[in-house]
Design an enzyme around this catalytic site. Structure first.
Site, short mmCIF file in Angstrom:
data_model
loop_
_atom_site.label_atom_id
_atom_site.label_comp_id
_atom_site.label_asym_id
_atom_site.label_seq_id
_atom_site.Cartn_x
_atom_site.Cartn_y
_atom_site.Cartn_z
N ASP B 160 0.81 -1.23 0.00
CA ASP B 160 0.00 0.00 0.00
C ASP B 160 0.84 1.28 0.00
O ASP B 160 1.83 1.39 0.72
CB ASP B 160 -0.93 0.03 1.21
CG ASP B 160 -1.78 1.28 1.20
OD1 ASP B 160 -2.51 1.47 0.22
OD2 ASP B 160 -1.68 2.08 2.16
N HIS B 187 -3.11 -1.72 -3.81
CA HIS B 187 -3.27 -0.28 -3.99
C HIS B 187 -3.28 -0.07 -5.50
O HIS B 187 -2.24 -0.10 -6.15
CB HIS B 187 -2.09 0.45 -3.33
CG HIS B 187 -2.00 1.91 -3.61
ND1 HIS B 187 -2.12 2.87 -2.65
CD2 HIS B 187 -1.79 2.59 -4.77
CE1 HIS B 187 -1.99 4.07 -3.19
NE2 HIS B 187 -1.79 3.93 -4.49
N ASN B 286 -4.43 9.84 -1.30
CA ASN B 286 -4.20 8.96 -2.44
C ASN B 286 -4.90 7.62 -2.22
O ASN B 286 -4.59 6.95 -1.25
CB ASN B 286 -2.69 8.73 -2.62
CG ASN B 286 -2.37 8.11 -3.96
OD1 ASN B 286 -3.17 8.17 -4.88
ND2 ASN B 286 -1.22 7.48 -4.06
N ASP B 313 -8.12 3.84 5.98
CA ASP B 313 -6.85 4.37 5.46
C ASP B 313 -6.35 5.53 6.35
O ASP B 313 -5.81 6.53 5.87
CB ASP B 313 -6.98 4.84 4.00
CG ASP B 313 -5.61 5.05 3.34
OD1 ASP B 313 -4.59 4.73 3.97
OD2 ASP B 313 -5.59 5.53 2.19
N HIS B 317 -0.05 12.28 9.51
CA HIS B 317 1.15 12.96 9.01
C HIS B 317 1.48 14.12 9.94
O HIS B 317 0.58 14.84 10.38
CB HIS B 317 0.95 13.48 7.59
CG HIS B 317 0.97 12.40 6.55
ND1 HIS B 317 2.10 11.67 6.27
CD2 HIS B 317 0.01 11.92 5.74
CE1 HIS B 317 1.83 10.78 5.32
NE2 HIS B 317 0.56 10.91 4.98
#
Lengths: 318, 447
Positions: B160, B187, B286, B313, B317
Site C-alpha cells: 500500500d 493499492h 491517495n 486508510d 502525518h
C-alpha cells in the site's frame, strides 16, 4: 469613488470587470506619469517594503516587478531560492514567517508548485502577489496582455468586449493560458484555445472559451494570436511526436499569419522558442508583433498592482 | 472515575438497555470476555458492574482493514499506542496496520515487533499487514510465508502506497499466498498514468493547474488484477476504491464468482475534489478525492455489497508534512475517530444501510477478509464480547486538537457529525467508557 482589488492578487478570478478596468486605467495613468520624466520615480510607496520571493528562475518577471516597485519608491528585497535558506530545506511556511517578522508589506512570489501563493497568503499579514505558480496562474501576465491589447485595439480605454483572442500551444502546462482565459472573459473578449488534444487539460470543456485542434481554421477573424511557449522536452513524454511536427501543425509562421486580418496582433509571453511555436520572421515582424511592447507594459501593470494593493485606498479616479 | 476503577476489578458486566443492531432494547451479560446472556430485565449478580446503555445502539466491535500506525520509523506522526487509542475511541476492536514503515514490514521480525507493540498496548488487536515485495519496491517477493508463519500470523499482504504494478509479479503473489489462505490487498494505481499526480483528473484539476490522477489509472489495475485472481483462483482485495468505474468492474468480477473483495474509505463516501480549491493539503489523499457521481456509485456499491467493507486508510502525518504547498505535502488523512460517524451520515441517515448493514460492512466483512476468527462475530450468546456502544442520537463537532492521534490532519475539522461512540469493549474489557479511554487499562500506560 474608489475601487479596491482586495488584499492579494492570487488569480485572475480575484478581479471583476470593474476592478480589472480600474487596474488597467491605473496602469495607463502611471505609464503617462512616467513618460518624459528625467527621474523615473514616483514617491507613492516610499517606506514600504516589497519582497521578491522567487523559487523559480525568472529574470524577466523578477526584474519587471523590481523596476515597478522601485519606480514607486518602495524598498525592494530579492529573495531567490538559490543560495538562501530555502535551498537548505526551509519550508515555505517558515520563510513566510521570517518575511513577516521582517515587516514586509508585500511578497511577490514565483513558485514551481500550483497554489503556493494561496498557501502563503494564509500565513502572512501583508499582501501576496502571484508572479506565476506552477501550472496554475500568472495574473500579472494576463493583465499586461490585456493592457497591450487595449492600447493597440481599443484606444487604451474600457474593456475588451468583442475582441477575438486565439491562444495557441501548451495550454495544459500553461499558467499564462489559465490567467488569460479568465481575465479576457471578464473583460468581455472571446477566447479560442488551440492545441493538440494532448496539451489540453481533461476538463477544458468547462472553461468559458472555445477549443480547437486546428490552428488554420481558428486564425481567420482573430484580433490577437497569442503563442505559448512549448518546451521541446514535452515530446519525450509523448505529448507530440517531434518538434518538427509540432511546428508544422501549431507553429505560427509568415504563411499562416497571412491568413489573419490586417490588424491582427501577435503576442508571446516569452521566453520564445524561435522555430518551434513561432518563426523568427513573425516574432520580429514590426507591424504585427507586440512582444517587446508586452515587456514594457509589464512594468506599468505591475506598478498599478502594487499601487492598488499597497496604497490602501484603492485607486482614486481623477 | 470511580466507576471505571471499580469496573476493572470486575469479572462480570451487565449492559442495560442496549439495542443490538438498533433493534429492541435488551440487557446483555458478559462473562469471561464472552456474551453469556441476552434478555429483557436481566437481574444483576452481586459482583457485576452495571452499565446503563440508555437505549444506545450495540454493534460488534469495528474492524479496520487499513490503517497506518507509523511505527517503527515515524513515531513523531503516530505510534501503535496513539493509533490504538484513536481506534478504541472510534469503536474499533481490531485494526490491520499497513507495512509502509521504516524499516518496511517485509520480514517476520518487523511484523512481530508491530504485533507485540499492539499486544502491549492492549486497546485493540493490532494485526500487521506484510509487504508483498521487499522494501515495497515492486521487484522481488518478500518472505510472505515467514510472515504468515510468524507469531503475527499475517494473512493480508500489501505494498500500500505503492501498486504492485508488474503484472507477472502480481500474478505470482496472488498464487503464492494461496498456500496459507492469504490475500493480496492491492493499492490500484497504474504508476505510468499517475506520474506527478496531485488530484482527481477533471474539471477541478484543470482549473487549479494540478496534475491529474485519472480514474482509469485505478480501474485499469483493478480490471487486470481481477482477471489474474480469476486465472490463478486466488483472493484479491482492492484497497480504497474511489471511482464509479471501479465499482462496475468489481461488480462484474463478483458476478462471475471470482474471489474479489473491496473496501471504501469514509472520506471517499463524503468528500469531493473541489475541497482542494484553497490548496490546503489536509484534503490531499491517495487515491484522491473524486466527484459527486463517484460518491453516489461508491455508496450504492457499499449498500449492495459490491464493496464489502469500509476501511479508514487512517494516515497520520506530522505538521511539517502537511503545512506546505499542495504539491510537496504527503497524501493522507486521519480516519479512525470519525469513520463510524461518517458512515452514519452517508449510509445510515440516507437509508442506504441499516445497523445490521453497518455491522457487516465495518465488522463482519473486514474480519472475514482478514481471516480473524474472534472478531466481527454476531451479537449472540457465546460470541467474544468485542462490542461498541453508539449513541445514535448524539452529534459532535470535530476538534483536531482533541483527537487521540499524534497528528492533526483530519479533513473534518469543525464539521458536526452524527453518532458518538460511548463505549468499546475488547473481549469484555472496556477500553472506552463515557466516550473516554479507560485509564490504566494496560501495562506501560504512561506516554
Amino acid at each position: 469613488m474608489s475601487v479596491s482589488i482586495g488584499r492579494h492578487l492570487l488569480s485572475s478570478q480575484d478581479l471583476n470587470n470593474e476592478t480589472a478596468v480600474a487596474l488597467l486605467d491605473t496602469a495607463a495613468r502611471l505609464d503617462a506619469a512616467m513618460t518624459g520624466r528625467e527621474v523615473k520615480k514616483l514617491p507613492t510607496l516610499r517606506g514600504r517594503t516589497v519582497v521578491n520571493l522567487f523559487y523559480e528562475d525568472s529574470t524577466r518577471t523578477r526584474t519587471s516587478f523590481e523596476l515597478a516597485a522601485k519606480r514607486l519608491s518602495a524598498d525592494v528585497v530579492n529573495f531567490s531560492a538559490k543560495g538562501s535558506s530555502v535551498s537548505k530545506g526551509e519550508s515555505l511556511k517558515d520563510t513566510a514567517l521570517t518575511l513577516q517578522a521582517m515587516g514586509s508589506d508585500a511578497v511577490v512570489i514565483r513558485h514551481h508548485l500550483s497554489g503556493a501563493p494561496r498557501r502563503l497568503a494564509t500565513w502572512i499579514e501583508g499582501s501576496v502577489i502571484n508572479a506565476g505558480d506552477g501550472t496554475h496562474e500568472h495574473p500579472t501576465q494576463a493583465l499586461l496582455d490585456a493592457f497591450t491589447m487595449r492600447r493597440r485595439l481599443r484606444d487604451g480605454e474600457g474593456d475588451l468586449k468583442g475582441l477575438r483572442v486565439v491562444v495557441v500551444g501548451d495550454v495544459l502546462h500553461s499558467r499564462v493560458a489559465r490567467s488569460n482565459v479568465r481575465l479576457l472573459r471578464t473583460l468581455g473578449a472571446e477566447v479560442v484555445l488551440v492545441a493538440p488534444p494532448t496539451l489540453l487539460p481533461v476538463g477544458v470543456a468547462e472553461w468559458p472559451c472555445e477549443v480547437s485542434y486546428d490552428l488554420d481554421s481558428a486564425l481567420p477573424g482573430a484580433d490577437v494570436v497569442m503563442m505559448l511557449r512549448v518546451q521541446r522536452e514535452r515530446m519525450t513524454a509523448s505529448y507530440f511526436p517531434s518538434a518538427r511536427e509540432y511546428s508544422r501543425r501549431y507553429g505560427l509562421d509568415a504563411a499562416r499569419l497571412a491568413k489573419c486580418e490586417e490588424h491582427t496582433l501577435v503576442m508571446h509571453p516569452g521566453p520564445m522558442n524561435r522555430g518551434m511555436e513561432i518563426s523568427a520572421e513573425v516574432a520580429d515582424d514590426p507591424r504585427r508583433s507586440v512582444i517587446t511592447e508586452q515587456v514594457t507594459n509589464g512594468v506599468s501593470v505591475r506598478m498599478a498592482v502594487l499601487y492598488m494593493l499597497l496604497s490602501g485606498e484603492g485607486v482614486a479616479n481623477e | 472515575m470511580s466507576n471505571q476503577a471499580r469496573f476493572n476489578d470486575q469479572r462480570g458486566l451487565l449492559l442495560r438497555a442496549v439495542r443490538p443492531y438498533g433493534e429492541a432494547a435488551v440487557d446483555v451479560r458478559i462473562l469471561d470476555g464472552t456474551i453469556a446472556e441476552i434478555g429483557a430485565d436481566l437481574a444483576p449478580a452481586d459482583d457485576e458492574t452495571v452499565i446503563d446503555g440508555g437505549g444506545a445502539v450495540l454493534l460488534p466491535g469495528l474492524v479496520d482493514l487499513h490503517v497506518h500506525l507509523r511505527e517503527p520509523g515515524r513515531e513523531d506522526a503516530e505510534t501503535v499506542r496513539t493509533g490504538s487509542e484513536a481506534a478504541a475511541l472510534g469503536g474499533f476492536t481490531a485494526v490491520f496496520a499497513m507495512p509502509n514503515t521504516d524499516p518496511t514490514a517485509d520480514t517476520a521480525g518487523v511484523v512481530e515487533q508491530v504485533f507485540r507493540l499492539g499486544e502491549q498496548t492492549g486497546l485493540v488487536d493490532v494485526h500487521p499487514i506484510g509487504a508483498v515485495t521487499v522494501g515495497r519496491a515492486g521487484l522481488q517477493l518478500a518472505e510472505l510465508g515467514a510472515m504468515a508463519d510468524s507469531v503475527a500470523r499475517v494473512r493480508v499482504f500489501s505494498d500500500d502506497g505503492a501498486c504492485v504494478s508488474d503484472p507477472a509479479l502480481m500474478r505470482r503473489a496472488l498464487e503464492y499466498v494461496k498456500a496459507f489462505d492469504g490475500v493480496i490487498a492491492q493499492h490500484a494505481e497504474e504508476p505510468r498514468l499517475t506520474v506527478g499526480a496531485q488530484l482527481n483528473e477533471g474539471v477541478v484539476s484543470a482549473r487549479l493547474g494540478l496534475t491529474g490522477w485519472p480514474a482509469a489509472a485505478e480501474e485499469a489495475i483493478i480490471a487486470r488484477d481481477t482477471l489474474l485472481a480469476a486465472h490463478v483462483d486466488s483472493r484479491l482485495h482492492v484497497c480504497h476504491v474511489s471511482t464509479a468505474g471501479s465499482v462496475d468492474i468489481i461488480r462484474a468480477a463478483k458476478a462471475k464468482g471470482w474471489q474479489v473483495s473491496a473496501e471504501v474509505t469514509p472520506h471517499h463516501l463524503l468528500l469531493t475534489d473541489d475541497l482542494a480549491e484553497d490548496y490546503d493539503p489536509v484534503f490531499k489523499v491517495n487515491p484522491p478525492l473524486r466527484t459527486a457521481s463517484d460518491i453516489a456509485a461508491l455508496r450504492a456499491g457499499l449498500a449492495d455489497g459490491t464493496i464489502d467493507c469500509v476501511a479508514t486508510d487512517h494516515a497520520p502525518h506530522s505538521s511539517e508534512d502537511k503545512e506546505s504547498e499542495w504539491g510537496s505535502a504527503s497524501p493522507g488523512m486521519l480516519g479512525l475517530q470519525t469513520a463510524l460517524s461518517v458512515v452514519i451520515e452517508t449510509m445510515v441517515e440516507t437509508g442506504a444501510l441499516d445497523w445490521r448493514g453497518v455491522a457487516d460492512r465495518m465488522s463482519a466483512a473486514p474480519a472475514r477478509i482478514g481471516r480473524l476468527a474472534d472478531q466481527g462475530r454476531p451479537i449472540a450468546i457465546g460470541s467474544p464480547a468485542n462490542l461498541v456502544l453508539v449513541d445514535d442520537t448524539a452529534h459532535w463537532t470535530v476538534d483536531r486538537a482533541a483527537l487521540a492521534s499524534k497528528s492533526r490532519n483530519t479533513p473534518y475539522e469543525g464539521r458536526t457529525l452524527p453518532g458518538r461512540v460511548v463505549a468499546t469493549f475488547l473481549r469484555g474489557t472496556a477500553t472506552v467508557l463515557d466516550g473516554k479511554l479507560v485509564a490504566g487499562q494496560v501495562a506501560g500506560a504512561s506516554r
